[in-house]
Design an enzyme around this catalytic site. Structure first.
Site, PDB file in Angstrom:
ATOM      1  N   ASP A 188       3.854   4.327   3.125  1.00  0.00           N
ATOM      2  CA  ASP A 188       3.565   4.536   1.702  1.00  0.00           C
ATOM      3  C   ASP A 188       2.120   4.133   1.437  1.00  0.00           C
ATOM      4  O   ASP A 188       1.629   3.118   1.937  1.00  0.00           O
ATOM      5  CB  ASP A 188       4.523   3.699   0.845  1.00  0.00           C
ATOM      6  CG  ASP A 188       4.516   4.121  -0.610  1.00  0.00           C
ATOM      7  OD1 ASP A 188       5.559   4.575  -1.096  1.00  0.00           O
ATOM      8  OD2 ASP A 188       3.465   3.987  -1.284  1.00  0.00           O
ATOM      9  N   ILE A 189       1.446   4.967   0.631  1.00  0.00           N
ATOM     10  CA  ILE A 189       0.023   4.727   0.366  1.00  0.00           C
ATOM     11  C   ILE A 189      -0.199   3.545  -0.583  1.00  0.00           C
ATOM     12  O   ILE A 189      -1.302   2.990  -0.653  1.00  0.00           O
ATOM     13  CB  ILE A 189      -0.629   6.021  -0.184  1.00  0.00           C
ATOM     14  CG1 ILE A 189      -2.121   6.031   0.068  1.00  0.00           C
ATOM     15  CG2 ILE A 189      -0.308   6.239  -1.644  1.00  0.00           C
ATOM     16  CD1 ILE A 189      -2.769   7.399  -0.103  1.00  0.00           C
ATOM     17  N   GLN A 213      11.524   8.100 -10.181  1.00  0.00           N
ATOM     18  CA  GLN A 213      11.042   9.005  -9.139  1.00  0.00           C
ATOM     19  C   GLN A 213       9.740   9.645  -9.611  1.00  0.00           C
ATOM     20  O   GLN A 213       9.684  10.252 -10.686  1.00  0.00           O
ATOM     21  CB  GLN A 213      12.079  10.102  -8.829  1.00  0.00           C
ATOM     22  CG  GLN A 213      11.653  11.001  -7.675  1.00  0.00           C
ATOM     23  CD  GLN A 213      12.665  12.109  -7.374  1.00  0.00           C
ATOM     24  OE1 GLN A 213      13.605  12.317  -8.142  1.00  0.00           O
ATOM     25  NE2 GLN A 213      12.460  12.796  -6.273  1.00  0.00           N
ATOM     26  N   HIS A 256      13.032  11.273  -0.912  1.00  0.00           N
ATOM     27  CA  HIS A 256      12.452  10.294   0.019  1.00  0.00           C
ATOM     28  C   HIS A 256      13.218   8.986  -0.070  1.00  0.00           C
ATOM     29  O   HIS A 256      13.705   8.603  -1.128  1.00  0.00           O
ATOM     30  CB  HIS A 256      10.962  10.063  -0.245  1.00  0.00           C
ATOM     31  CG  HIS A 256      10.634   9.727  -1.672  1.00  0.00           C
ATOM     32  ND1 HIS A 256      10.572  10.681  -2.654  1.00  0.00           N
ATOM     33  CD2 HIS A 256      10.349   8.556  -2.264  1.00  0.00           C
ATOM     34  CE1 HIS A 256      10.255  10.118  -3.813  1.00  0.00           C
ATOM     35  NE2 HIS A 256      10.124   8.811  -3.606  1.00  0.00           N
ATOM     36  N   PHE A 257      13.308   8.338   1.065  1.00  0.00           N
ATOM     37  CA  PHE A 257      13.882   7.001   1.160  1.00  0.00           C
ATOM     38  C   PHE A 257      12.737   6.023   1.434  1.00  0.00           C
ATOM     39  O   PHE A 257      11.932   6.252   2.341  1.00  0.00           O
ATOM     40  CB  PHE A 257      14.888   6.912   2.315  1.00  0.00           C
ATOM     41  CG  PHE A 257      16.160   7.660   2.061  1.00  0.00           C
ATOM     42  CD1 PHE A 257      16.215   9.039   2.193  1.00  0.00           C
ATOM     43  CD2 PHE A 257      17.312   6.986   1.696  1.00  0.00           C
ATOM     44  CE1 PHE A 257      17.390   9.732   1.961  1.00  0.00           C
ATOM     45  CE2 PHE A 257      18.501   7.677   1.463  1.00  0.00           C
ATOM     46  CZ  PHE A 257      18.535   9.047   1.592  1.00  0.00           C
ATOM     47  N   HIS A 258      12.675   4.956   0.643  1.00  0.00           N
ATOM     48  CA  HIS A 258      11.710   3.883   0.905  1.00  0.00           C
ATOM     49  C   HIS A 258      12.386   2.849   1.806  1.00  0.00           C
ATOM     50  O   HIS A 258      13.491   2.385   1.502  1.00  0.00           O
ATOM     51  CB  HIS A 258      11.343   3.144  -0.383  1.00  0.00           C
ATOM     52  CG  HIS A 258      10.689   3.946  -1.455  1.00  0.00           C
ATOM     53  ND1 HIS A 258       9.350   3.830  -1.753  1.00  0.00           N
ATOM     54  CD2 HIS A 258      11.187   4.839  -2.350  1.00  0.00           C
ATOM     55  CE1 HIS A 258       9.057   4.614  -2.786  1.00  0.00           C
ATOM     56  NE2 HIS A 258      10.147   5.236  -3.171  1.00  0.00           N
TER      57      HIS A 258
HETATM   58  P1  AMP Z   1       9.005   7.330  -6.048  1.00  0.00           P
HETATM   59  O1  AMP Z   1       8.628   6.527  -7.265  1.00  0.00           O
HETATM   60  O2  AMP Z   1      10.325   6.894  -5.456  1.00  0.00           O
HETATM   61  O3  AMP Z   1       8.929   8.813  -6.303  1.00  0.00           O
HETATM   62  O4  AMP Z   1       7.936   6.954  -4.949  1.00  0.00           O
HETATM   63  C1  AMP Z   1       6.904   7.804  -4.543  1.00  0.00           C
HETATM   64  C2  AMP Z   1       6.084   7.026  -3.541  1.00  0.00           C
HETATM   65  O5  AMP Z   1       5.217   7.924  -2.884  1.00  0.00           O
HETATM   66  C3  AMP Z   1       5.224   5.925  -4.153  1.00  0.00           C
HETATM   67  O6  AMP Z   1       5.598   4.668  -3.594  1.00  0.00           O
HETATM   68  C4  AMP Z   1       3.808   6.337  -3.764  1.00  0.00           C
HETATM   69  O7  AMP Z   1       2.983   5.227  -3.444  1.00  0.00           O
HETATM   70  C5  AMP Z   1       4.050   7.218  -2.556  1.00  0.00           C
HETATM   71  N1  AMP Z   1       2.998   8.198  -2.312  1.00  0.00           N
HETATM   72  C6  AMP Z   1       2.473   9.090  -3.192  1.00  0.00           C
HETATM   73  N2  AMP Z   1       1.534   9.832  -2.581  1.00  0.00           N
HETATM   74  C7  AMP Z   1       1.469   9.421  -1.297  1.00  0.00           C
HETATM   75  C8  AMP Z   1       0.693   9.808  -0.156  1.00  0.00           C
HETATM   76  N3  AMP Z   1      -0.222  10.770  -0.221  1.00  0.00           N
HETATM   77  N4  AMP Z   1       0.903   9.158   1.013  1.00  0.00           N
HETATM   78  C9  AMP Z   1       1.842   8.181   1.095  1.00  0.00           C
HETATM   79  N5  AMP Z   1       2.592   7.777   0.069  1.00  0.00           N
HETATM   80  C10 AMP Z   1       2.419   8.381  -1.119  1.00  0.00           C
END
Ligand code: AMP
Length: 142
Positions: free
Chosen positions: A33-34, A96, A102-104
């Site tokens: 995750d970025i 979201q 996606h799974f964190h």
């Molecule tokens: P969510 O709130 O569950 O939709 O989480 C989306 C996640 O995607 C967040 O934790 C962001 O930091 C991550 N994210 C968004 N863009 C990128 C990217 N280009 N590379 C890696 N992670 C990302």
């Protein structure tokens, strides 16, 4: 109707946007995750562009389910952490941001620090009458 633009995760899958890749097979990609909540915070995504988990095919769901425990073990081993949260948000009201399943995997370092996922869990006592009706309704909908 025009199809929606590809999500940022589809663009990562297609190699248009870079990522710190940790795993890939024909159905699944995992990368850091970025904006990590803790070092090693990893996202595991299907290559199928389903917006939410309820829209995901059984084939992609099985592919993710098969690899998730292995990826959790790898993240824990690499970060030296033993505790972690698995988070999966569906819909804007449920936090979201990226409309691609996606799974964190979020390591939860010990020691009482602020790293990792913080959870507000406003639990109530179950109403057993309403609960029995809900359980029946959900069971019938499966
Ligand atoms: P969510 O709130 O569950 O939709 O989480 C989306 C996640 O995607 C967040 O934790 C962001 O930091 C991550 N994210 C968004 N863009 C990128 C990217 N280009 N590379 C890696 N992670 C990302």
């Amino acid at each position: 109707m025009p199809s929606p633009p590809p999500s940022i995760f589809t663009r990562i899958i297609n190699g248009e946007i870079p990522c710190h890749k940790v795993y890939e097979d024909d159905k699944v990609l995992a990368f850091l995750d970025i904006n990590p909540l803790a070092p090693g915070h990893t996202l595991v995504i299907p290559k199928e562009p389903a917006p939410t988990l309820d829209k995901l095919s059984d084939v992609s769901a099985a592919a993710i389910g098969r690899i998730l425990p292995r990826l959790c073990r790898a993240v824990m081993r690499a970060t030296g952490t033993s505790d972690y949260n698995l988070l999966q948000n569906n819909g804007a009201a449920a936090h979201q941001e990226v409309m691609h399943v996606h799974f964190h995997i979020i390591p939860k370092p010990g020691g009482g620090g602020s790293q990792g996922l913080g959870i507000d869990w406003p639990a109530a006592k179950i109403d057993h009458t309403a609960g029995a009706q809900l359980a029946s309704a959900i069971a019938a909908a499966v």
